[in-house]
Design a protein around this motif. Structure first.
Motif, PDB file in Angstrom:
ATOM      1  N   ALA A 281     130.725  93.678 -63.940  1.00 52.17           N
ATOM      2  CA  ALA A 281     129.545  93.795 -62.690  1.00 52.17           C
ATOM      3  C   ALA A 281     128.276  94.558 -63.333  1.00 52.17           C
ATOM      4  O   ALA A 281     127.050  94.029 -63.419  1.00 52.17           O
ATOM      5  CB  ALA A 281     129.991  94.300 -61.505  1.00 52.17           C
ATOM      6  N   ARG A 282     128.433  95.634 -63.860  1.00 52.42           N
ATOM      7  CA  ARG A 282     127.764  96.396 -64.589  1.00 52.42           C
ATOM      8  C   ARG A 282     126.792  95.627 -65.561  1.00 52.42           C
ATOM      9  O   ARG A 282     125.512  95.732 -65.685  1.00 52.42           O
ATOM     10  CB  ARG A 282     127.901  98.021 -64.920  1.00 52.42           C
ATOM     11  CG  ARG A 282     128.308  98.698 -63.697  1.00 52.42           C
ATOM     12  CD  ARG A 282     128.657 100.182 -64.177  1.00 52.42           C
ATOM     13  NE  ARG A 282     129.657 100.276 -65.180  1.00 52.42           N
ATOM     14  CZ  ARG A 282     130.941 100.403 -64.973  1.00 52.42           C
ATOM     15  NH1 ARG A 282     131.315 100.418 -63.546  1.00 52.42           N
ATOM     16  NH2 ARG A 282     131.627 100.603 -65.940  1.00 52.42           N
ATOM     17  N   GLY A 283     127.530  95.154 -66.518  1.00 56.04           N
ATOM     18  CA  GLY A 283     126.975  94.240 -67.761  1.00 56.04           C
ATOM     19  C   GLY A 283     126.150  93.124 -66.911  1.00 56.04           C
ATOM     20  O   GLY A 283     125.115  92.969 -67.677  1.00 56.04           O
ATOM     21  N   GLU A 284     126.370  92.635 -65.908  1.00 57.69           N
ATOM     22  CA  GLU A 284     125.778  91.416 -65.528  1.00 57.69           C
ATOM     23  C   GLU A 284     124.447  91.879 -64.827  1.00 57.69           C
ATOM     24  O   GLU A 284     123.334  91.093 -64.753  1.00 57.69           O
ATOM     25  CB  GLU A 284     126.638  90.712 -64.613  1.00 57.69           C
ATOM     26  CG  GLU A 284     127.709  89.782 -65.192  1.00 57.69           C
ATOM     27  CD  GLU A 284     128.727  89.217 -63.906  1.00 57.69           C
ATOM     28  OE1 GLU A 284     128.522  89.495 -62.922  1.00 57.69           O
ATOM     29  OE2 GLU A 284     129.645  88.566 -64.523  1.00 57.69           O
ATOM     30  N   ARG A 285     124.367  93.115 -64.421  1.00 59.24           N
ATOM     31  CA  ARG A 285     122.963  93.749 -63.690  1.00 59.24           C
ATOM     32  C   ARG A 285     122.518  94.830 -64.365  1.00 59.24           C
ATOM     33  O   ARG A 285     122.050  95.919 -64.011  1.00 59.24           O
ATOM     34  CB  ARG A 285     123.355  94.025 -62.272  1.00 59.24           C
ATOM     35  CG  ARG A 285     123.904  93.001 -61.440  1.00 59.24           C
ATOM     36  CD  ARG A 285     124.432  93.264 -60.110  1.00 59.24           C
ATOM     37  NE  ARG A 285     124.770  92.278 -59.088  1.00 59.24           N
ATOM     38  CZ  ARG A 285     126.046  91.506 -59.345  1.00 59.24           C
ATOM     39  NH1 ARG A 285     126.756  91.730 -60.115  1.00 59.24           N
ATOM     40  NH2 ARG A 285     125.967  90.630 -58.672  1.00 59.24           N
ATOM     41  N   GLN A 286     122.625  94.621 -65.721  1.00 59.89           N
ATOM     42  CA  GLN A 286     122.146  95.711 -66.737  1.00 59.89           C
ATOM     43  C   GLN A 286     120.821  96.322 -66.368  1.00 59.89           C
ATOM     44  O   GLN A 286     120.765  97.675 -66.369  1.00 59.89           O
ATOM     45  CB  GLN A 286     122.321  95.176 -68.239  1.00 59.89           C
ATOM     46  CG  GLN A 286     122.120  96.404 -69.073  1.00 59.89           C
ATOM     47  CD  GLN A 286     122.938  95.988 -70.406  1.00 59.89           C
ATOM     48  OE1 GLN A 286     123.119  94.799 -70.869  1.00 59.89           O
ATOM     49  NE2 GLN A 286     123.112  96.847 -71.321  1.00 59.89           N
ATOM     50  N   ALA A 287     119.926  95.375 -66.335  1.00 60.26           N
ATOM     51  CA  ALA A 287     118.485  95.802 -66.332  1.00 60.26           C
ATOM     52  C   ALA A 287     118.165  96.390 -64.875  1.00 60.26           C
ATOM     53  O   ALA A 287     117.494  97.380 -64.898  1.00 60.26           O
ATOM     54  CB  ALA A 287     117.450  94.464 -66.528  1.00 60.26           C
ATOM     55  N   GLU A 288     119.011  95.847 -63.866  1.00 54.54           N
ATOM     56  CA  GLU A 288     118.737  96.397 -62.560  1.00 54.54           C
ATOM     57  C   GLU A 288     119.304  97.809 -62.644  1.00 54.54           C
ATOM     58  O   GLU A 288     118.732  98.884 -61.870  1.00 54.54           O
ATOM     59  CB  GLU A 288     119.753  95.174 -61.542  1.00 54.54           C
ATOM     60  CG  GLU A 288     119.446  95.945 -60.308  1.00 54.54           C
ATOM     61  CD  GLU A 288     120.352  94.993 -59.243  1.00 54.54           C
ATOM     62  OE1 GLU A 288     121.288  95.482 -58.568  1.00 54.54           O
ATOM     63  OE2 GLU A 288     120.062  93.812 -59.463  1.00 54.54           O
ATOM     64  N   LEU A 289     120.357  98.023 -63.084  1.00 57.50           N
ATOM     65  CA  LEU A 289     121.041  99.414 -63.092  1.00 57.50           C
ATOM     66  C   LEU A 289     120.167 100.254 -64.022  1.00 57.50           C
ATOM     67  O   LEU A 289     120.258 101.455 -63.589  1.00 57.50           O
ATOM     68  CB  LEU A 289     122.471  99.221 -63.485  1.00 57.50           C
ATOM     69  CG  LEU A 289     123.411 100.485 -63.643  1.00 57.50           C
ATOM     70  CD1 LEU A 289     123.471 101.034 -62.140  1.00 57.50           C
ATOM     71  CD2 LEU A 289     124.429 100.317 -64.111  1.00 57.50           C
ATOM     72  N   ASP A 290     119.811 100.068 -64.917  1.00 53.14           N
ATOM     73  CA  ASP A 290     118.754 100.706 -65.737  1.00 53.14           C
ATOM     74  C   ASP A 290     117.812 101.220 -65.068  1.00 53.14           C
ATOM     75  O   ASP A 290     117.226 102.376 -65.102  1.00 53.14           O
ATOM     76  CB  ASP A 290     118.533 100.030 -67.045  1.00 53.14           C
ATOM     77  CG  ASP A 290     119.642 100.199 -68.264  1.00 53.14           C
ATOM     78  OD1 ASP A 290     120.395 101.053 -68.025  1.00 53.14           O
ATOM     79  OD2 ASP A 290     119.556  99.289 -69.079  1.00 53.14           O
ATOM     80  N   ALA A 291     116.923 100.350 -64.182  1.00 55.91           N
ATOM     81  CA  ALA A 291     115.925 100.647 -63.550  1.00 55.91           C
ATOM     82  C   ALA A 291     116.259 101.707 -62.559  1.00 55.91           C
ATOM     83  O   ALA A 291     115.541 102.563 -62.192  1.00 55.91           O
ATOM     84  CB  ALA A 291     115.196  99.470 -62.914  1.00 55.91           C
ATOM     85  N   LEU A 292     117.467 101.645 -61.678  1.00 49.70           N
ATOM     86  CA  LEU A 292     117.752 102.591 -60.876  1.00 49.70           C
ATOM     87  C   LEU A 292     117.962 103.770 -61.384  1.00 49.70           C
ATOM     88  O   LEU A 292     117.409 105.131 -60.874  1.00 49.70           O
ATOM     89  CB  LEU A 292     119.373 102.215 -60.091  1.00 49.70           C
ATOM     90  CG  LEU A 292     119.013 101.129 -59.063  1.00 49.70           C
ATOM     91  CD1 LEU A 292     120.653 100.703 -58.875  1.00 49.70           C
ATOM     92  CD2 LEU A 292     118.352 101.342 -57.904  1.00 49.70           C
ATOM     93  N   ILE A 293     118.564 103.914 -62.652  1.00 45.78           N
ATOM     94  CA  ILE A 293     118.704 105.322 -63.367  1.00 45.78           C
ATOM     95  C   ILE A 293     117.449 105.838 -63.922  1.00 45.78           C
ATOM     96  O   ILE A 293     117.151 106.874 -63.849  1.00 45.78           O
ATOM     97  CB  ILE A 293     119.905 105.371 -64.391  1.00 45.78           C
ATOM     98  CG1 ILE A 293     121.285 104.740 -63.919  1.00 45.78           C
ATOM     99  CG2 ILE A 293     119.882 106.496 -65.241  1.00 45.78           C
ATOM    100  CD1 ILE A 293     122.368 104.219 -65.036  1.00 45.78           C
ATOM    101  N   ALA A 294     116.618 105.317 -64.431  1.00 41.77           N
ATOM    102  CA  ALA A 294     115.246 105.401 -64.908  1.00 41.77           C
ATOM    103  C   ALA A 294     114.694 106.011 -63.607  1.00 41.77           C
ATOM    104  O   ALA A 294     113.665 107.088 -64.000  1.00 41.77           O
ATOM    105  CB  ALA A 294     114.528 104.493 -65.323  1.00 41.77           C
TER     106      ALA A 294
END
Length: 399
Positions: A281-294
């Motif tokens: 699931a995290r791999g499928e939403r990689q850009a979205e998750l990176d944006a949250l952490i950033a």
């Protein structure tokens, strides 16, 4: 010039003749020298190894790393008298390292067959772009060419840009490292049998060795890896994130690690969210998750993010540059850097020998030769050449 004393290292008593230039052959010689081998570097009279001139204008400092723990003699290998002198020198060696284009040694009358007639235990390490045989063997090959053919360049860089390079000569260094591994294995074989052998380390195959499952990915799954910038597609979160005063790398892609990362961010609910709860699931939403952490890291300094990651037990780290290495307590505690007083440069700091051996560690015992052929007299007199013959060879330009 001797820099440190200490134990001779596990290769003490092994003599290496290094006949090569630039990086791939000399780095193999450096690795062997770091662990105690006596390395005699053969350079062309007058010009020497081109690495003596490479680097920042006025500061050819890579030479000082590649040339450490070596002595320099000069021989014109294109001259029959030089070839005869080289054979005499090689006859005293355990290992010969060369990185000329395949066929060069043969043209000089220094082929493995010739050298082993009187020295069957000689180990010959040959580093080249494409290997000693095959249809491309005779082509010129530098490290970047090996990186391209081995698959490295195709996957390095951003997807919307041309293939990038590493920033260091990784193809050369890998070929040298595998060459050194081969030499050590051959020494073990010689200890048991008395037989020497030839190690054939090509640039492209050395790069290929570290390409993980790139070929099976295509053969089995039909997948071709591509450039993906700072991320590994499908593995998230694992990226470099912006802070108030710099950048910081966080690798929280394992489920339990991701849970700890979410706690540190003050967002524990993300770990239970079906959109992020599993690796897939995290791999499928990689850009979205990176944006949250950033968004989280952007409000903090590097020190603050690091403190949170250390407390949470999340693999993470600063993006180090030379000043960071010099100031870091872990570098100091591990003695990862060696400092010495250099006759030309004064204070000189460079990477220490690696890996660390508990009983017979490597060491820097001698700075790189400062003059081409500076050890001619010492080495050639030890071969039994009278001073008059050495002077004659010098007058004719053979040394």
């Amino acid at each position: 010039m001797t820099v440190t004393s200490g134990a001779g290292g596990p290769l003490d008593g092994v003599r290496v003749v290094e006949m090569g230039q630039l990086i791939a052959g000399p780095f193999c010689g450096q690795l062997l020298g770091d662990f105690g081998a006596e390395v005699i570097k053969v350079e062309p009279p007058g010009q020497g190894d081109p690495m003596r001139q490479w680097g920042q204008p006025g500061y050819p400092l890579f030479w000082e790393v590649l040339g450490r723990n070596k002595r320099s003699v000069s021989i014109d290998l294109r001259e029959p008298a030089g070839q005869a002198l080289a054979r005499r020198l090689i006859a005293t060696a355990d290992i010969l390292v060369e990185n000329f284009r395949p066929g060069t040694l043969e043209r000089w009358g220094l082929s493995p067959d010739v050298l082993r007639k009187d020295h069957p235990g000689l180990i010959i390490v040959r580093v080249s772009g494409y290997g000693q045989d095959g249809p491309y063997a005779g082509r010129a090959g530098f490290g970047g060419i090996g990186e391209a053919m081995g698959g490295w360049r195709a996957i390095v860089g951003d997807p919307d840009r041309p293939p990038s390079r590493m920033g260091v000569s990784i193809g050369d260094s890998l070929a040298a490292t595998f060459a050194c591994l081969g030499a050590l294995a051959a020494l073990r074989h010689r200890d048991r049998t008395g037989e020497g052998q030839t190690i054939d380390s090509s640039l492209f195959e050395s790069v290929l060795q570290v390409m993980e499952s790139l070929v099976p990915d295509y053969v089995v799954a039909g997948h071709q890896r591509a450039r993906s910038g700072a991320i590994l597609p499908g593995v998230a979160p694992s990226n470099v994130y912006p802070c108030q005063d710099g950048e910081y790398l966080i690798a929280g892609n394992q489920d339990t690690v991701f849970q700890r990362l979410c706690q540190a961010m003050g967002r524990p609910e993300l770990a239970a969210d079906p959109r992020y709860a599993t690796h897939q699931a995290r791999g499928e939403r990689q850009a979205e998750l990176d944006a949250l952490i950033a968004e989280w890291t952007a409000g903090l300094t590097v020190d603050e993010v690091e403190a949170a990651m250390v407390e949470a037990g999340v693999p993470a780290g600063r993006i180090y540059r030379a000043p960071d290495m010099l100031a870091d307590p872990h570098f100091a505690a591990r003695k990862a850097l060696t400092e010495l007083t250099h006759p030309r440069w004064g204070r000189f700091v460079m990477q220490s020998p690696h890996p660390k051996l508990s009983q017979t560690p490597g060491s820097v015992r001698r700075v790189a030769p400062q003059a081409i052929g500076q050890d001619n007299a010492e080495v050639y007199q030890a071969l039994g050449l009278p001073e008059s013959e050495i002077e004659a060879l010098a007058k004719t330009g053979v040394i």
